[in-house]
Design a protein around this motif. Structure first.
Motif, PDB file in Angstrom:
ATOM      1  N   ILE A  21       1.091  -1.415  -0.524  1.00  0.00           N
ATOM      2  CA  ILE A  21       0.193  -0.517   0.129  1.00  0.00           C
ATOM      3  C   ILE A  21       0.474   1.014   0.483  1.00  0.00           C
ATOM      4  O   ILE A  21       0.802   2.269  -1.064  1.00  0.00           O
ATOM      5  CB  ILE A  21      -0.853  -0.168   1.287  1.00  0.00           C
TER       6      ILE A  21
ATOM      7  N   VAL B 213       2.884   1.621  -3.345  1.00  0.00           N
ATOM      8  CA  VAL B 213       2.231   2.710  -4.407  1.00  0.00           C
ATOM      9  C   VAL B 213       1.527   4.071  -3.560  1.00  0.00           C
ATOM     10  O   VAL B 213       0.875   4.865  -5.072  1.00  0.00           O
ATOM     11  CB  VAL B 213      -0.146   1.853  -4.512  1.00  0.00           C
ATOM     12  N   ARG B 214       1.368   4.503  -3.087  1.00  0.00           N
ATOM     13  CA  ARG B 214       1.068   5.999  -2.146  1.00  0.00           C
ATOM     14  C   ARG B 214       2.139   6.301  -2.734  1.00  0.00           C
ATOM     15  O   ARG B 214       2.129   7.678  -3.149  1.00  0.00           O
ATOM     16  CB  ARG B 214       0.866   5.597  -0.526  1.00  0.00           C
TER      17      ARG B 214
ATOM     18  N   GLN C 276       1.855   6.882  -6.696  1.00  0.00           N
ATOM     19  CA  GLN C 276       0.678   7.401  -7.535  1.00  0.00           C
ATOM     20  C   GLN C 276       1.103   9.194  -6.556  1.00  0.00           C
ATOM     21  O   GLN C 276       0.180   9.959  -7.622  1.00  0.00           O
ATOM     22  CB  GLN C 276      -0.628   7.141  -6.546  1.00  0.00           C
TER      23      GLN C 276
ATOM     24  N   VAL D 119      -6.318   3.412  -1.071  1.00  0.00           N
ATOM     25  CA  VAL D 119      -4.895   2.383  -2.103  1.00  0.00           C
ATOM     26  C   VAL D 119      -5.771   1.465  -1.635  1.00  0.00           C
ATOM     27  O   VAL D 119      -6.175   0.297  -2.406  1.00  0.00           O
ATOM     28  CB  VAL D 119      -3.799   2.483  -1.755  1.00  0.00           C
TER      29      VAL D 119
ATOM     30  N   TRP E 230      -8.044  -1.543  -3.744  1.00  0.00           N
ATOM     31  CA  TRP E 230      -7.899  -2.816  -4.152  1.00  0.00           C
ATOM     32  C   TRP E 230      -8.242  -4.067  -5.339  1.00  0.00           C
ATOM     33  O   TRP E 230      -9.635  -4.493  -5.190  1.00  0.00           O
ATOM     34  CB  TRP E 230      -6.967  -3.844  -3.233  1.00  0.00           C
TER      35      TRP E 230
ATOM     36  N   VAL F 162      -7.068   2.984  -8.235  1.00  0.00           N
ATOM     37  CA  VAL F 162      -6.768   4.192  -7.536  1.00  0.00           C
ATOM     38  C   VAL F 162      -6.056   5.169  -8.153  1.00  0.00           C
ATOM     39  O   VAL F 162      -6.069   6.093  -7.823  1.00  0.00           O
ATOM     40  CB  VAL F 162      -4.779   3.573  -7.562  1.00  0.00           C
TER      41      VAL F 162
END
Length: 266
Positions: free
Chosen positions: A82, A85-86, A89, A127, A131, A142
């Motif tokens: 998580i 991806v955070r 992004q 996020v 999923w 996302v």
């Protein structure tokens, strides 16, 4: 001609629904890389953290100048799924790095940031809710739940309403939304907006369908260097400005000096 227009149609949503952004591919690639090389990324993380403060200087050199673009992605792979991806992004490390925060924030602000983690917590929640087991579908969710809601729709509404215009977004027709959600990720990601381009092939000329993506951007560096420079200087250099109470004044002045002298890499 614009004085009598009341309603306009926009193309907003084509990228979000049909895989037009870099992160539609970067997020699945990050997850795959993390699964395969996560242990290696975690071992390299301390070294990357030591290099990070030197990113501005590295940008001046051919070859080495690419490191500030690629190393944050390696660093992200060392984090949890998580948080990885955070980071990618939210462009964490690409726009505003941890080392710059530590240098620029006052001790009080650093303490608040570390305790509260407002942005980090908000992104982690989004996020997690986005999923999907399919990495391509996950990337689409996302992007829609962060960029689309928090930026694209927001600034589209602001720009049009500032000129007393009503904007309509045909790509968000419910039937089209449902169709886009059902398109298999492997088909959607064949290339930039593949499904949308092929659907329009009987209607649009080939040059429009096959030309390279032309992102919209704002001339922010020009504004900072020219049009807005005096306003920025007068606001941020003002000893009574509230923001200076939350920032390290010497670090802020050094950042401004580098920018306005032209010595800082852009």
């Amino acid at each position: 001609t614009g004085s009598h227009l009341k309603v306009v149609l926009t193309g907003l949503g084509g990228d979000e629904l049909f895989g037009g952004y870099v992160n539609h591919r970067a997020i699945p690639a990050l997850l795959a890389w993390q699964k395969k090389y996560g242990a290696l990324a975690r071992a390299a993380a301390p070294l990357i953290d030591r290099i990070e403060p030197h990113y501005p200087a590295l940008k001046r050199y051919r070859g080495l100048g690419a490191l500030p673009t690629y190393l944050p992605r390696v660093r992200a792979a060392a984090a949890s799924r998580i948080d990885a991806v955070r980071r990618i992004q939210s462009f964490d490390g690409l726009v505003f790095s941890d080392s710059l925060r530590r240098r620029l924030y006052s001790p009080a602000l650093i303490d608040l940031w570390q305790q509260e983690q407002h942005k980090e917590g908000a992104f982690a929640t989004i996020v997690g809710r986005s999923w999907r087991d399919d990495p391509d579908q996950f990337a689409q969710a996302v992007v829609i739940n962060t960029w689309l809601h928090g930026n694209a729709l927001l600034h589209g509404d602001k720009v049009t309403m500032a000129h007393s215009l009503e904007a309509r977004v045909p790509f968000f027709d419910p039937d089209l939304l449902r169709f886009a959600a059902r398109v298999p990720g492997a088909l959607r990601m064949r290339e930039n907006k593949y499904v949308l381009r092929e659907a329009m092939r009987p209607i649009l000329p080939a040059f429009a369908l096959e030309r390279r993506k032309q992102p919209f951007s704002t001339p922010i560096l020009h504004w900072f260097a020219q049009d807005l420079s005096q306003r920025i200087e007068s606001t941020l250099r003002d000893p009574s400005a509230w923001v200076r109470g939350w920032l390290n004044s010497s670090a802020l002045d050094a950042l401004l000096d580098g920018h306005f002298s032209g010595h800082a890499p852009q």
